[in-house]
Scaffold this active site. Structure first.
Site, PDB file in Angstrom:
ATOM      1  N   ARG A   1     -11.297   5.502   0.471  1.00 35.27           N
ATOM      2  CA  ARG A   1     -12.236   4.738   0.006  1.00 35.27           C
ATOM      3  C   ARG A   1     -12.830   3.747   1.078  1.00 35.27           C
ATOM      4  NH1 ARG A   1      -9.866   6.806  -3.825  1.00 35.27           N
ATOM      5  NH2 ARG A   1      -8.216   6.464  -2.532  1.00 35.27           N
ATOM      6  N   THR A   2     -11.794   2.793   1.514  1.00 30.78           N
ATOM      7  CA  THR A   2     -12.396   1.674   2.411  1.00 30.78           C
ATOM      8  C   THR A   2     -13.201   1.936   3.545  1.00 30.78           C
ATOM      9  OG1 THR A   2     -10.352   0.595   1.443  1.00 30.78           O
ATOM     10  CG2 THR A   2     -11.643  -0.672   3.083  1.00 30.78           C
TER      11      THR A   2
ATOM     12  N   LYS B   1       1.450   3.535  22.664  1.00 30.81           N
ATOM     13  CA  LYS B   1       1.563   3.538  24.295  1.00 30.81           C
ATOM     14  C   LYS B   1       2.114   2.112  24.361  1.00 30.81           C
ATOM     15  CE  LYS B   1      -2.252   6.078  25.891  1.00 30.81           C
ATOM     16  NZ  LYS B   1      -3.285   5.767  26.714  1.00 30.81           N
TER      17      LYS B   1
ATOM     18  N   ARG C   1      -8.009  -2.104   9.329  1.00 23.36           N
ATOM     19  CA  ARG C   1      -6.992  -1.923   8.443  1.00 23.36           C
ATOM     20  C   ARG C   1      -5.595  -1.980   9.400  1.00 23.36           C
ATOM     21  NH1 ARG C   1      -6.409   1.630   3.166  1.00 23.36           N
ATOM     22  NH2 ARG C   1      -7.847  -0.010   2.389  1.00 23.36           N
TER      23      ARG C   1
ATOM     24  N   HIS D   1      -6.427  -7.502   0.744  1.00 23.56           N
ATOM     25  CA  HIS D   1      -7.564  -6.600   0.600  1.00 23.56           C
ATOM     26  C   HIS D   1      -8.856  -7.514   0.031  1.00 23.56           C
ATOM     27  CE1 HIS D   1      -9.588  -2.817   1.102  1.00 23.56           C
ATOM     28  NE2 HIS D   1      -8.590  -2.072   0.529  1.00 23.56           N
TER      29      HIS D   1
HETATM   30  N1   CP Z   1      -8.831   1.018  -2.500  1.00 26.34           N
HETATM   31  C1   CP Z   1      -8.433   1.287  -1.463  1.00 26.34           C
HETATM   32  O1   CP Z   1      -8.123   0.456  -0.661  1.00 26.34           O
HETATM   33  O2   CP Z   1      -8.375   2.694  -1.025  1.00 26.34           O
HETATM   34  P1   CP Z   1      -8.299   3.469   0.211  1.00 26.34           P
HETATM   35  O3   CP Z   1      -6.708   2.939   0.645  1.00 26.34           O
HETATM   36  O4   CP Z   1      -8.258   4.997   0.160  1.00 26.34           O
HETATM   37  O5   CP Z   1      -9.143   2.819   1.301  1.00 26.34           O
END
Ligand code: CP
Length: 310
Positions: A58-59, A88, A110, A138
């Site tokens: 999703r993100t 590396k 991320r 998040h």
């Molecule tokens: N909600 C969420 O962060 O989903 P993903 O891990 O698929 O990005």
């Protein structure tokens, strides 16, 4: 002005409203191809990078779709831990210093450890957007979650919110708790087994913010009078196999009998087995709607950051 998005704590109510208004605007217009073509002119010539050290559906996809709909070019690194020079031994600081030389407009990142986005921001000449940092935070998820709550309940205050499941490692729960603690009269119930309850640090923060909360291991008690039931999966990626609990807190069709009619069931997804698929058709199940809102909230966020309007 250079603006990073690192924590839900940083948003004030005016900024949250700005994001929601802009998300409403993009969502309403996205159904019309002529208006979509207008959106695609807004940021023509800009480029962002997505740099993901952990898996995501999703993100990453919603950010990349959001950027593309705004006319922004996307450079995508979807498996940085396995295919970038991190393999590396290159540090996140050096990676970002290299990206500084590419004149990007933002990096959506991320990371697999808490504080990764903050480390990146410390050396970045571009906005860093935290798309999840290990079991830390998040923040953009908390914006789309609260947007979905506002859409369904008409308010972000005076709500009874239940967070359930693995609350020890849930970054989505942490960021949404931080965000909702900014609004008056909310009460949070944390429901889990003792080993997976929220960290003391978050409880201390909530106490200082004046937010009301309590902990329980009784789902039935927790669900009574709930407005929002926000469920989380077991974050197996952070847990030794030997410490995995045998049972779990599962929302299934039978449990829905004790869920108040006014309540919405939310989940950041992916769900594994903690919400059974026979709940999906229940009108209170909002998790796919919630995921869909991620696109418009992220369009709004990118648009506002890149135009210095947040
Ligand atoms: N909600 C969420 O962060 O989903 P993903 O891990 O698929 O990005």
């Amino acid at each position: 002005m250079l603006m990073h998005i690192l924590s839900a704590e940083q948003f004030n109510k005016t900024q949250i409203k700005k994001v929601f208004d802009r998300a409403d605007y993009f969502k309403a217009r996205d159904i019309d191809i002529k208006l979509r073509r207008e959106h695609a002119e807004l940021h023509k010539g800009r480029q962002v990078a997505t740099l993901f050290f952990q898996p995501s559906t999703r993100t990453r996809v919603s950010f990349e779709t959001a950027a593309t709909k705004l006319g922004i070019g996307v450079i995508s690194t979807e498996n940085a831990l396995g295919s970038s020079s991190a393999v590396k031994g290159e540090t996140i600081e050096d990676t970002i210093k290299v990206f500084n030389g590419y004149n990007l407009d933002a990096v959506i990142m991320r990371y697999h450890e808490v504080g990764g986005a903050k480390r990146a921001a410390a050396v970045s000449q571009m906005p860093i957007i935290n798309a999840g940092d290990g079991p830390g935070e998040h923040p953009t998820q908390s914006l789309l979650d609260s947007y979905t709550i506002l859409d369904n309940h008409g308010r972000l205050d005076n709500l009874r919110i239940v967070f359930g499941g693995d609350l020890k490692y849930s970054r989505t729960m942490r960021s949404l708790s931080l965000l909702l603690s900014k609004y008056e009269g909310n009460h949070i119930t944390f429901v889990s087994i003792p080993e997976f309850q929220v960290a003391d640090e978050l409880k201390d923060y909530l106490r200082k913010a004046g937010a009301k909360f309590h902990e329980t291991d009784d789902m039935k008690e927790a669900f009574k009078d709930a407005d929002i039931i926000y469920w989380t999966r077991l974050q197996k990626e952070y847990i030794d196999d030997a410490k995995l609990p045998s049972g779990g807190f599962v929302i299934d069709k039978k449990i829905m009998d004790i869920v108040p009619k006014k309540a919405t069931i939310m989940h950041a997804l992916p769900r594994v087995d903690e919400i059974t698929s026979d709940v999906d058709d229940d009108p209170r199940a909002k998790y796919f709607e919630q995921a869909g809102n991620g696109l418009y909230v992220r369009m709004a966020l990118l648009d506002l950051i890149l135009t210095d309007k947040l």
